[in-house]
Design an enzyme around this catalytic site. Structure first.
Site, PDB file in Angstrom:
ATOM      1  N   SER A  88     -25.564  10.517  -0.798  1.00  0.00           N
ATOM      2  CA  SER A  88     -24.595  10.426   0.297  1.00  0.00           C
ATOM      3  C   SER A  88     -24.890  11.507   1.351  1.00  0.00           C
ATOM      4  CB  SER A  88     -23.185  10.589  -0.269  1.00  0.00           C
ATOM      5  OG  SER A  88     -22.226  10.487   0.742  1.00  0.00           O
ATOM      6  N   HIS A 112     -14.977  23.205   2.789  1.00  0.00           N
ATOM      7  CA  HIS A 112     -16.123  22.949   1.904  1.00  0.00           C
ATOM      8  C   HIS A 112     -16.633  24.271   1.320  1.00  0.00           C
ATOM      9  CE1 HIS A 112     -16.443  18.762   2.660  1.00  0.00           C
ATOM     10  NE2 HIS A 112     -16.987  18.809   3.855  1.00  0.00           N
ATOM     11  N   LYS A 155     -19.366  15.422   0.797  1.00  0.00           N
ATOM     12  CA  LYS A 155     -19.652  14.062   0.311  1.00  0.00           C
ATOM     13  C   LYS A 155     -19.079  13.734  -1.063  1.00  0.00           C
ATOM     14  CE  LYS A 155     -20.917  12.448   3.210  1.00  0.00           C
ATOM     15  NZ  LYS A 155     -19.987  12.362   4.389  1.00  0.00           N
TER      16      LYS A 155
HETATM   17  P1  A3P Z   1     -21.000   7.292   0.216  1.00  0.00           P
HETATM   18  O1  A3P Z   1     -21.883   7.908   1.256  1.00  0.00           O
HETATM   19  O2  A3P Z   1     -21.606   7.339  -1.156  1.00  0.00           O
HETATM   20  O3  A3P Z   1     -20.542   5.916   0.574  1.00  0.00           O
HETATM   21  P2  A3P Z   1     -16.587  13.077   2.200  1.00  0.00           P
HETATM   22  O4  A3P Z   1     -15.334  12.515   2.740  1.00  0.00           O
HETATM   23  O5  A3P Z   1     -16.398  14.183   1.229  1.00  0.00           O
HETATM   24  O6  A3P Z   1     -17.576  13.390   3.272  1.00  0.00           O
HETATM   25  O7  A3P Z   1     -17.245  11.932   1.283  1.00  0.00           O
HETATM   26  C1  A3P Z   1     -17.775  10.772   1.849  1.00  0.00           C
HETATM   27  C2  A3P Z   1     -18.096   9.804   0.738  1.00  0.00           C
HETATM   28  O8  A3P Z   1     -16.849   9.297   0.205  1.00  0.00           O
HETATM   29  C3  A3P Z   1     -18.878   8.593   1.230  1.00  0.00           C
HETATM   30  O9  A3P Z   1     -19.681   8.184   0.114  1.00  0.00           O
HETATM   31  C4  A3P Z   1     -17.743   7.627   1.529  1.00  0.00           C
HETATM   32  O10 A3P Z   1     -18.146   6.285   1.594  1.00  0.00           O
HETATM   33  C5  A3P Z   1     -16.835   7.887   0.328  1.00  0.00           C
HETATM   34  N1  A3P Z   1     -15.454   7.426   0.544  1.00  0.00           N
HETATM   35  C6  A3P Z   1     -14.658   7.646   1.600  1.00  0.00           C
HETATM   36  N2  A3P Z   1     -13.475   7.034   1.457  1.00  0.00           N
HETATM   37  C7  A3P Z   1     -13.516   6.403   0.251  1.00  0.00           C
HETATM   38  C8  A3P Z   1     -12.594   5.582  -0.479  1.00  0.00           C
HETATM   39  N3  A3P Z   1     -11.391   5.274   0.009  1.00  0.00           N
HETATM   40  N4  A3P Z   1     -12.991   5.115  -1.686  1.00  0.00           N
HETATM   41  C9  A3P Z   1     -14.195   5.416  -2.191  1.00  0.00           C
HETATM   42  N5  A3P Z   1     -15.106   6.173  -1.552  1.00  0.00           N
HETATM   43  C10 A3P Z   1     -14.774   6.669  -0.333  1.00  0.00           C
END
Ligand code: A3P
Length: 321
Positions: free
Chosen positions: A163, A133, A73
């Site tokens: 998140s 991860h 996340k």
């Molecule tokens: P939130 O749940 O706070 O919205 P991962 O890819 O490591 O699983 O992380 C997911 C998090 O990154 C989510 O956060 C998601 O919305 C956010 N995320 C994914 N793409 C993004 C982007 N282009 N810009 C900003 N945040 C992004």
């Protein structure tokens, strides 16, 4: 009369067979999802990763692999999409060739009959983008032996916790998260998938001091100035990219674009694994959302414990921008 009775029997037999297949499937899914995490060298992982650990440990990295490492996340999908765009000269159609979880396989994710990151990676052409991860001490030896480049993205603990809580609810490989307060307790104790956030970010930070092949980025910096951070990545890869291409990358990897792109928003993942009606994968994509989730008391307790766990570290996070 005789024929119709035997036809009936045949039908019943078939129905019984079908329903037994369905119930077997349901049983096996129940046996796969929402199970307790298992300790692997002191880190809590999915039971199926623990069972297949030797496959992960023996993963054969190649010299030109790029490892994208994050605590869950923290912006993994975002930086993965940026890298796939850089690798494909910002050709959007090429980047839509497949879902992000197939373009950038999740190395250690092994779930029987569902996915095997190690096998997926064996099938894709080089240069490969590899997602992990894992905390730094569990990264397969071959990455270090081959001097592979690695990009780590870290995000502030409070936004990660929020998140992750929503992600636990929608992604069925995780155990049930319980209430927010219960989940936060587990997060702070490191009793969540991939272990302690504190150990993870500090472990990679320390490793970076002796390994110039690691680029350490922050989600909040990417939000603040994505152009500056994308250029940092390009420099780290030793590539030359025109301003026009950089702008294309920025547009395609903005939250708004990624949220509606089925090859990056995880809607191509089967619904029994991730239920977007519970919480979408592309949820908010902001810094500071924790303020909408933490109570004042939770925040005070968290800050106190944070100061203790991060004492002595030079690693600084911003919880808002
Ligand atoms: P939130 O749940 O706070 O919205 P991962 O890819 O490591 O699983 O992380 C997911 C998090 O990154 C989510 O956060 C998601 O919305 C956010 N995320 C994914 N793409 C993004 C982007 N282009 N810009 C900003 N945040 C992004």
């Amino acid at each position: 009369m005789e024929t119709s009775r035997s036809q009936h029997h045949q039908l019943w037999r078939e129905e019984r067979q079908i329903s037994s297949v369905i119930s077997e499937r349901m049983e096996s899914k129940e046996g796969i999802f929402r199970r307790q995490l298992v300790d692997v060298h002191g880190v809590a992982l999915f039971w199926s990763i623990a069972e297949a650990w030797s496959q992960v440990e023996n993963f054969q990295a190649k010299k030109d692999d790029l490892l994208i490492a994050t605590y869950p996340k923290s912006g993994t999908t975002w930086v993965s999409e940026i890298l796939d765009m850089i690798y494909n000269d910002a050709d959007v159609e090429k980047c839509k060739r497949d879902a992000i979880f197939n373009r950038v396989p999740f190395m250690e994710l092994i779930i029987p009959d569902i996915i095997n990151g190690v096998e997926q990676l064996a099938e894709i052409p080089s240069p490969r983008l590899v997602k992990t991860h894992l905390p730094v001490q569990l990264v397969p030896e071959s990455f270090w032996e081959n001097g592979c480049k690695m990009i780590y993205v870290a995000r502030n603990a409070k936004d990660v916790a929020v998140s992750y809580y929503h992600f636990y609810k929608m992604a069925k490989m995780h155990p049930e998260p319980g209430t927010w307060d219960e989940f936060l307790g587990k997060f702070v104790a490191g009793e969540v998938a991939f272990g302690s956030w504190y150990d993870h970010v500090k472990g990679w930070w320390e490793q970076k001091t002796t390994h110039p092949n690691i680029l350490y980025l922050f989600y909040e910096d990417m939000k603040e100035d994505p152009k500056r951070e994308v250029q940092k990545v390009i420099r780290f890869l030793g590539k030359e990219v025109s301003e026009e291409v950089v702008n294309k990358i920025l547009h395609h990897t903005s939250f708004k674009e990624m949220q509606k792109n089925p090859t990056s928003n995880y809607t191509m993942m089967p619904g029994d694994q991730m239920d977007h009606s519970v919480s979408p994968f592309m949820r908010k994509g902001i810094a500071g959302d924790w303020k909408n989730q933490f109570t004042v008391a939770q925040n005070e307790r968290f800050d106190e414990d944070y100061a203790e766990k991060m004492k002595g570290s030079t690693l600084l996070f911003r919880t808002e921008i």
